[in-house]
Design an enzyme around this catalytic site. Structure first.
Site, PDB file in Angstrom:
ATOM      1  N   HIS A   1       1.511  -3.352  14.647  1.00  0.00           N
ATOM      2  CA  HIS A   1       2.366  -2.291  13.984  1.00  0.00           C
ATOM      3  C   HIS A   1       2.150  -1.167  14.891  1.00  0.00           C
ATOM      4  O   HIS A   1       1.137  -0.700  15.145  1.00  0.00           O
ATOM      5  CB  HIS A   1       1.260  -2.176  12.524  1.00  0.00           C
TER       6      HIS A   1
ATOM      7  N   LYS B   1       0.678  -1.049   0.135  1.00  0.00           N
ATOM      8  CA  LYS B   1      -0.041   0.028  -0.055  1.00  0.00           C
ATOM      9  C   LYS B   1       0.621   1.257   0.107  1.00  0.00           C
ATOM     10  O   LYS B   1       0.319   2.279  -0.601  1.00  0.00           O
ATOM     11  CB  LYS B   1      -1.042  -0.246   1.092  1.00  0.00           C
TER      12      LYS B   1
ATOM     13  N   GLU C   1       7.086  -5.837   8.379  1.00  0.00           N
ATOM     14  CA  GLU C   1       6.000  -5.555   7.176  1.00  0.00           C
ATOM     15  C   GLU C   1       6.606  -3.959   6.785  1.00  0.00           C
ATOM     16  O   GLU C   1       5.890  -2.862   6.931  1.00  0.00           O
ATOM     17  CB  GLU C   1       4.817  -5.273   7.265  1.00  0.00           C
TER      18      GLU C   1
END
Ligand SMILES: *Cc1c(COP(=O)(O)O)cnc(C)c1O
Length: 409
Positions: A210, A81, A284
């Protein structure tokens, strides 16, 4: 990795190999001066009359090397993204990275590069049913969740999927974009969520978090890793099969902050996961790989002089790739592409984007030398959440902005 050097692997990667790659020298000069030379040579071509990007592939090789040096045991799974440029995806695939995809389109884009479905984490805790069914059909079998509804949906749409429980790390991070208000199980929700998966007969393979994008307090990683270990223990106490994946998410920034975060993470992994050597640790990163590799040049398309104040219109703005200003708290510090002359006078300037919305204002009260229509303004570090989130508002299409591939050496 195929090929004999990272550079060769990258230049022959899908997404890169059929495109022209412009070589330029980094020299002993500062990076920014070197890329300016390349931008100037592109802008000097007759046909180039609108905003464009330069994407330096060598920067990705450097960043990947830096990641492997600092976080040797952690496989990066690039968060698509952040910037879905096919050349970036292809380059990272060639370097051996995995991918974090959040939708059907993102999964398709990554699979189209020849990446194995097993190298993809479907890391959107709340997924549309049709996208889940698509993931099932192509063998993307690892997905995050943080609600009981999601367990039921995965069971229905993709019963062969393994789950990763996304937790909300401890607060206290000073981040550019906080994701914890939307995602991540709270501590008291962990056991009910593990039980829900257990009842549904879905395997929970691991834990993710996250800490937020652009984390400047790297200590948050330690607290989150400690909390993740607690979830591993809770699952074991429930008699679930041993978890095997720890996903430390994104939030990394290239530069000294990355080294700092890596040191904290390595310490915490040793402390909380040292006795679980079979656990695979993945991350990530989005911003880390994308932000500094892209430079944008926008063209001055209009000008107004009001006394001592200068107002300029450029052909990219808040509805285009400078969407990073509202969406990602990007602080624009544009610089003229033309070399500055010693003692040059500057003016208090406003720079507007091209759409007819007054909100579409890039900088105000900003010092710039006198510029003319046809001059260029350069925006550095424009790779994260820029092209990815622009629109076609007012007929100014983000996808019209050309991206030139380059390789600095
Ligand atoms: C956005 C996102 C990332 C990437 O975050 P960065 O701050 O760009 O590194 C990683 N994982 C998930 C689940 C995300 O939503």
């Amino acid at each position: 990795m195929v090929g004999s050097s990272p550079m060769q692997a990258m230049l022959t990667a899908p997404g890169v190999k059929d495109r022209k790659v412009l070589a330029f020298k980094r020299d002993a000069l500062k990076d920014k001066d070197a890329v300016s030379g390349l931008l100037r040579s592109i802008a000097a071509r007759d046909a180039v009359r609108s905003a464009f990007y330069v994407f330096d592939l060598a920067r990705v090789v450097d960043l990947h090397r830096g990641w492997r040096r600092a976080l040797a045991g952690v496989r990066p799974c690039y968060a698509v993204k952040c910037n879905p440029e096919p050349a970036l995806l292809g380059a990272l695939a060639a370097l051996g990275a995995g991918f974090d995809c959040a939708s059907r389109r993102e999964i398709e884009a990554v699979l189209a590069l020849g990446v194995e479905p097993g190298s993809i984490v479907y890391a959107n805790p709340c997924k549309p049913e049709a996208h889940l069914e698509y993931a099932a059909s192509v063998g993307v079998n690892l997905a995050t969740y943080d609600s009981e509804e999601e367990v039921a949906k995965v069971k229905r749409c993709h019963p062969g999927c393994e789950l990763i429980l996304r937790i909300k790390g401890p607060d206290g991070g000073d981040v550019r974009v906080d994701l914890g208000t939307k995602y991540g199980a709270h501590p008291e929700e962990v056991v009910p969520l593990l039980r829900a998966a257990q009842r549904a007969g879905l395997n929970v393979a691991g834990v993710s978090f996250h800490v937020g994008s652009g984390a400047s307090n790297t200590d948050v990683y330690r607290g989150a890793i400690e909390a993740a270990r607690g979830v591993f223990d809770a699952a074991a106490a429930l008699g679930m099969p041993p978890m095997r994946v720890l996903d430390i998410g994104g939030g990394f920034m290239a530069g000294p902050a990355f080294e700092e975060a890596a040191a904290v993470i390595n310490g915490a992994l040793e402390k909380y996961f040292g006795e679980l050597p079979c656990v695979e640790v993945i991350g990530e990163p989005g911003r880390y790989f994308a932000e500094t590799a892209f430079t944008m040049a926008a063209r001055v398309i209009g000008k107004r002089t009001r006394g001592e104040v200068r107002e300029y219109w450029i052909d990219d703005g808040l509805y285009g790739t400078l969407s990073c200003i509202p969406m990602d708290h990007y602080v624009p510090r544009p610089r003229p592409l033309a070399a500055s002359r010693p003692g040059e006078k500057t003016f208090t300037s406003t720079v507007f984007g091209p759409t007819c919305d007054s909100l579409d204002t890039v900088v105000t009260g900003y010092q710039l030398p006198e510029m003319s229509v046809g001059d260029w303004l350069v925006f550095d570090d424009m790779g994260a959440y820029t092209t990815a989130s622009g629109s076609n508002f007012n007929g100014f299409s983000t996808s019209d902005i050309n991206i030139y591939l380059a390789y600095s050496s």
